[in-house]
Design a protein around this motif. Structure first.
Motif, PDB file in Angstrom:
ATOM      1  N   UNK A  47       0.583  -1.014  -0.366  1.00  0.00           N
ATOM      2  CA  UNK A  47      -0.226  -0.070  -0.203  1.00  0.00           C
ATOM      3  C   UNK A  47       0.779   1.597   0.241  1.00  0.00           C
ATOM      4  N   UNK A  48       0.909   1.570  -1.009  1.00  0.00           N
ATOM      5  CA  UNK A  48       1.123   3.172  -1.187  1.00  0.00           C
ATOM      6  C   UNK A  48       0.379   4.523  -0.939  1.00  0.00           C
ATOM      7  N   UNK A  49       0.938   5.377  -0.219  1.00  0.00           N
ATOM      8  CA  UNK A  49      -0.513   6.835  -0.275  1.00  0.00           C
ATOM      9  C   UNK A  49       0.640   7.728  -1.476  1.00  0.00           C
ATOM     10  N   UNK A  50      -0.853   7.859  -2.039  1.00  0.00           N
ATOM     11  CA  UNK A  50      -0.018   8.682  -3.103  1.00  0.00           C
ATOM     12  C   UNK A  50      -1.375  10.042  -3.470  1.00  0.00           C
ATOM     13  N   UNK A  51      -0.744  11.537  -2.876  1.00  0.00           N
ATOM     14  CA  UNK A  51      -1.647  12.322  -2.934  1.00  0.00           C
ATOM     15  C   UNK A  51      -2.159  12.197  -2.012  1.00  0.00           C
ATOM     16  N   UNK A  52      -4.076  12.006  -2.540  1.00  0.00           N
ATOM     17  CA  UNK A  52      -5.215  12.306  -1.404  1.00  0.00           C
ATOM     18  C   UNK A  52      -6.043  10.233  -1.284  1.00  0.00           C
ATOM     19  N   UNK A  53      -4.819   9.950  -2.411  1.00  0.00           N
ATOM     20  CA  UNK A  53      -5.404   8.565  -3.089  1.00  0.00           C
ATOM     21  C   UNK A  53      -4.740   7.425  -1.815  1.00  0.00           C
ATOM     22  N   UNK A  54      -5.024   5.789  -1.372  1.00  0.00           N
ATOM     23  CA  UNK A  54      -4.746   5.061  -1.396  1.00  0.00           C
ATOM     24  C   UNK A  54      -4.553   3.965  -2.550  1.00  0.00           C
ATOM     25  N   UNK A  55      -3.397   3.465  -2.610  1.00  0.00           N
ATOM     26  CA  UNK A  55      -3.247   3.336  -3.714  1.00  0.00           C
ATOM     27  C   UNK A  55      -2.540   1.454  -2.577  1.00  0.00           C
ATOM     28  N   UNK A  56      -3.563   0.493  -3.284  1.00  0.00           N
ATOM     29  CA  UNK A  56      -2.715  -1.428  -3.137  1.00  0.00           C
ATOM     30  C   UNK A  56      -2.201  -1.822  -4.017  1.00  0.00           C
ATOM     31  N   UNK A  57      -1.033  -1.444  -4.330  1.00  0.00           N
ATOM     32  CA  UNK A  57      -0.120  -2.035  -5.663  1.00  0.00           C
ATOM     33  C   UNK A  57      -0.339  -3.955  -5.186  1.00  0.00           C
ATOM     34  N   UNK A  58      -1.033  -5.013  -6.323  1.00  0.00           N
ATOM     35  CA  UNK A  58      -0.860  -6.255  -6.345  1.00  0.00           C
ATOM     36  C   UNK A  58      -0.490  -6.433  -7.856  1.00  0.00           C
ATOM     37  N   UNK A  59       1.167  -6.690  -6.531  1.00  0.00           N
ATOM     38  CA  UNK A  59       2.233  -6.829  -8.114  1.00  0.00           C
ATOM     39  C   UNK A  59       2.798  -8.278  -8.431  1.00  0.00           C
ATOM     40  N   UNK A  60       2.507  -8.740  -9.435  1.00  0.00           N
ATOM     41  CA  UNK A  60       2.915 -10.130 -10.032  1.00  0.00           C
ATOM     42  C   UNK A  60       4.271  -9.733 -10.599  1.00  0.00           C
ATOM     43  N   UNK A  61       5.131 -10.870 -10.351  1.00  0.00           N
ATOM     44  CA  UNK A  61       6.533 -10.752 -10.040  1.00  0.00           C
ATOM     45  C   UNK A  61       6.779 -12.465 -11.555  1.00  0.00           C
ATOM     46  N   UNK A  62       6.996 -12.047 -12.611  1.00  0.00           N
ATOM     47  CA  UNK A  62       6.594 -13.256 -13.474  1.00  0.00           C
ATOM     48  C   UNK A  62       8.331 -13.413 -13.150  1.00  0.00           C
TER      49      UNK A  62
END
Ligand code: GTP
Ligand code: MG
Length: 170
Positions: A47-62
């Protein structure tokens, strides 16, 4: 307190360029000099705070090894963003991105946001690729271009912030 915005990111690139290392650095602020090659693909969330948004990065590492190539499609086909990684000390790994770019263009989502990461910036004295060429290639496909080092943490969080800025322009 709003629910986080979900963003699916896929990492693509040749074996050994440092995809898993970038993810490990971003998610756990850790680095292993003896990490193992990925089998299939692996998932990590952050989870990353970006400006006024909370972003959940769902990261797929191939996995970059050729034998897993056909699996990558399962991960990029509904991704919002792709991080295409090459190793700045390995010319062939930059050439390898062209095949990934073509595949994304042919089979990936039309609106996917792409960033090209020239990884292992800490080894810049052994650079074997041209950053100008990489920049020009990125520009030609509408992608961003940044250098990173999973080892020193140079530019790692920034590529995720750049993707967020691309996905959620103010
Ligand atoms: P596959 O899973 O096989 O596709 O490889 P990968 O792209 O995930 O590479 P991985 O992250 O496993 O890294 C390969 C090797 O490069 C490991 O020995 C890492 O420690 C090393 N490495 C990764 N990032 C960096 C970096 O920024 N600098 C240096 N010097 N080494 C790095
Ligand atoms: Mg890996």
């Amino acid at each position: 307190n709003k629910a986080p915005v979900q963003v699916k990111v896929v990492l693509l690139g040749d074996s050994g360029v440092g995809k898993s290392s970038i993810v490990l650095r971003f998610v756990a602020d850790n680095f292993k000099s003896d990490g193992e090659a990925t089998i299939g693909a692996s998932y990590m969330g952050k989870i990353l705070q970006f400006n006024d948004k909370t972003i959940k990065f769902n990261i797929w590492d191939t996995a970059g090894q050729e034998r897993y190539h056909s699996l990558a499609k399962m991960y990029y086909r509904d991704a919002n963003a792709a991080i295409m990684v090459y190793d700045i000390t390995k010319k062939g790994s930059f050439e390898g991105l062209k095949k990934w770019q073509k595949e994304l263009a042919d089979f990936g989502p039309k609106d996917i946001s792409i960033i090209i990461a020239g990884n292992k910036e800490d080894l810049v004295e052994c650079e074997a690729t041209s950053p100008e060429e990489a920049k020009a290639f990125a520009k030609s496909i509408g992608a961003l271009y940044k250098k990173t080092s999973a080892k020193t943490n140079y530019g790692v969080e920034q590529i995720f912030r750049d993707l967020a800025a691309k996905l959620f322009p103010e």
